[in-house]
Design an enzyme around this catalytic site. Structure first.
Site, short mmCIF file in Angstrom:
data_model
loop_
_atom_site.label_atom_id
_atom_site.label_comp_id
_atom_site.label_asym_id
_atom_site.label_seq_id
_atom_site.Cartn_x
_atom_site.Cartn_y
_atom_site.Cartn_z
N HIS A 148 7.53 10.80 -8.75
CA HIS A 148 8.44 9.75 -9.23
C HIS A 148 9.21 10.22 -10.47
CE1 HIS A 148 5.35 7.15 -7.13
NE2 HIS A 148 6.47 6.69 -6.61
N GLU B 292 12.51 12.96 -0.67
CA GLU B 292 12.61 13.46 0.70
C GLU B 292 11.27 13.43 1.43
OE1 GLU B 292 14.42 17.30 0.48
OE2 GLU B 292 16.44 16.49 0.10
N SER C 146 1.55 11.73 -3.72
CA SER C 146 1.70 10.38 -3.19
C SER C 146 0.77 9.44 -3.95
CB SER C 146 1.34 10.35 -1.69
OG SER C 146 1.26 9.02 -1.22
#
EC number: 6.3.2.1
Length: 284
Positions: free
Chosen positions: A37, A150, A187
């Site tokens: 992020h 992406e 993630s």
């Protein structure tokens, strides 16, 4: 850094920046922020005067109530990270502000075909939730550009199509996947992995790399490659939940005219659903 929870206050701040001629970037997130992020934030900062990050755990994206309930909420830690990164505004609304009539009473945005292909087939309604909340954020913030990772390849393709179809004057910036040293894509859901599962998880990217090498060498036995990949994952405790090798531009099966392929992989490991992808140039 401003932290805003209500729509009127968000509109007021955006209007002020607009009047000053500022270029505004939006980074939509569901919080529980990691280095991936932060890469999106850095990209936004390079391209705009003002960076707005939204943090909203979107109930419309979750098929199961228990998955929604256990999604990590780390707003204070997230805001501290974003403040250190020089973000100008964090928008963290309550579900009732975004969906005043509830999720079932919400007007939704649906992107045909891309919402039900591949990942959409195994997660009914997920991409409708994505396109609806992103569209709503675009209307509220009216950014000049928005940054997306992406890693969520199909999501990025869907957002680009929505922007084109709806006539949004917004540049969509895809930012390359950030990985741990062992290759695992970063993630928020990696936090669900046990210590032992975390050691196994990088196999997903390794199997994907093996497929990429075979494609690069001219192999086109797609079905055989997917079966082999699924078996390798299963032997190591990962349950495939969507493996595909498709045209990178259309997300349809490869054909003689395909110039780029994308390998899309999703698998369950314990309580974590891992996803990854890799593009392959087929012209070399």
């Amino acid at each position: 850094m401003l932290i805003i929870e209500t729509l009127p206050m968000l509109r007021r701040e955006v209007r002020r920046w607009r009047q000053d001629g500022k270029r505004v970037a939006l980074v939509p997130t569901m919080g529980n922020l990691h280095d991936g992020h932060m890469t999106l934030v850095d990209e936004a900062r390079e391209r705009a005067d003002i960076v707005i990050v939204s943090i909203f755990v979107n109930p419309m994206q979750f098929e199961r109530a228990d998955d929604l309930a256990r999604y990590p909420r780390t707003l204070q830690e997230d805001c501290e990270k974003l403040n250190r990164r020089g973000v100008d505004l964090v928008f963290s609304p309550a579900p009732a502000d975004i969906y005043p009539h509830g999720v079932d009473g919400q007007t939704f945005v649906d992107v045909p075909s891309l919402s039900t292909l591949l990942e959409g087939a195994s997660r009914p309604g997920h991409f409708r939730g994505v396109s609806t909340i992103v569209s709503k954020l675009f209307n509220l913030v009216q950014p000049d550009l928005a940054c997306f990772g992406e890693k969520d390849y199909q999501q990025l393709a869907l957002i680009r199509k929505m922007v084109a179809d709806m006539g949004y004057d917004i540049d969509i910036i895809g930012v390359p996947t950030v990985r741990a040293k062992d290759g695992l894509a970063l993630s928020s859901r990696n936090g669900y992995l046990t210590a032992e599962e975390r050691k196994i998880a990088p196999l997903l990217s390794k199997v994907m790399q093996q497929i990429a090498e075979r494609l690069g060498q001219g192999e086109r036995h797609v079905e055989e490659m997917m079966i082999s990949a699924e078996n390798t994952l299963a032997e190591n405790g990962l349950r495939a939940d969507g493996l595909a090798i498709v045209d990178a531009d259309t997300l349809l099966p490869l054909n003689v005219d395909s110039q780029r392929a994308v390998i899309l992989m999703a698998a369950w490991l314990g309580k974590a659903r891992l996803i990854d992808n890799q593009q392959v140039d087929l012209t070399q």
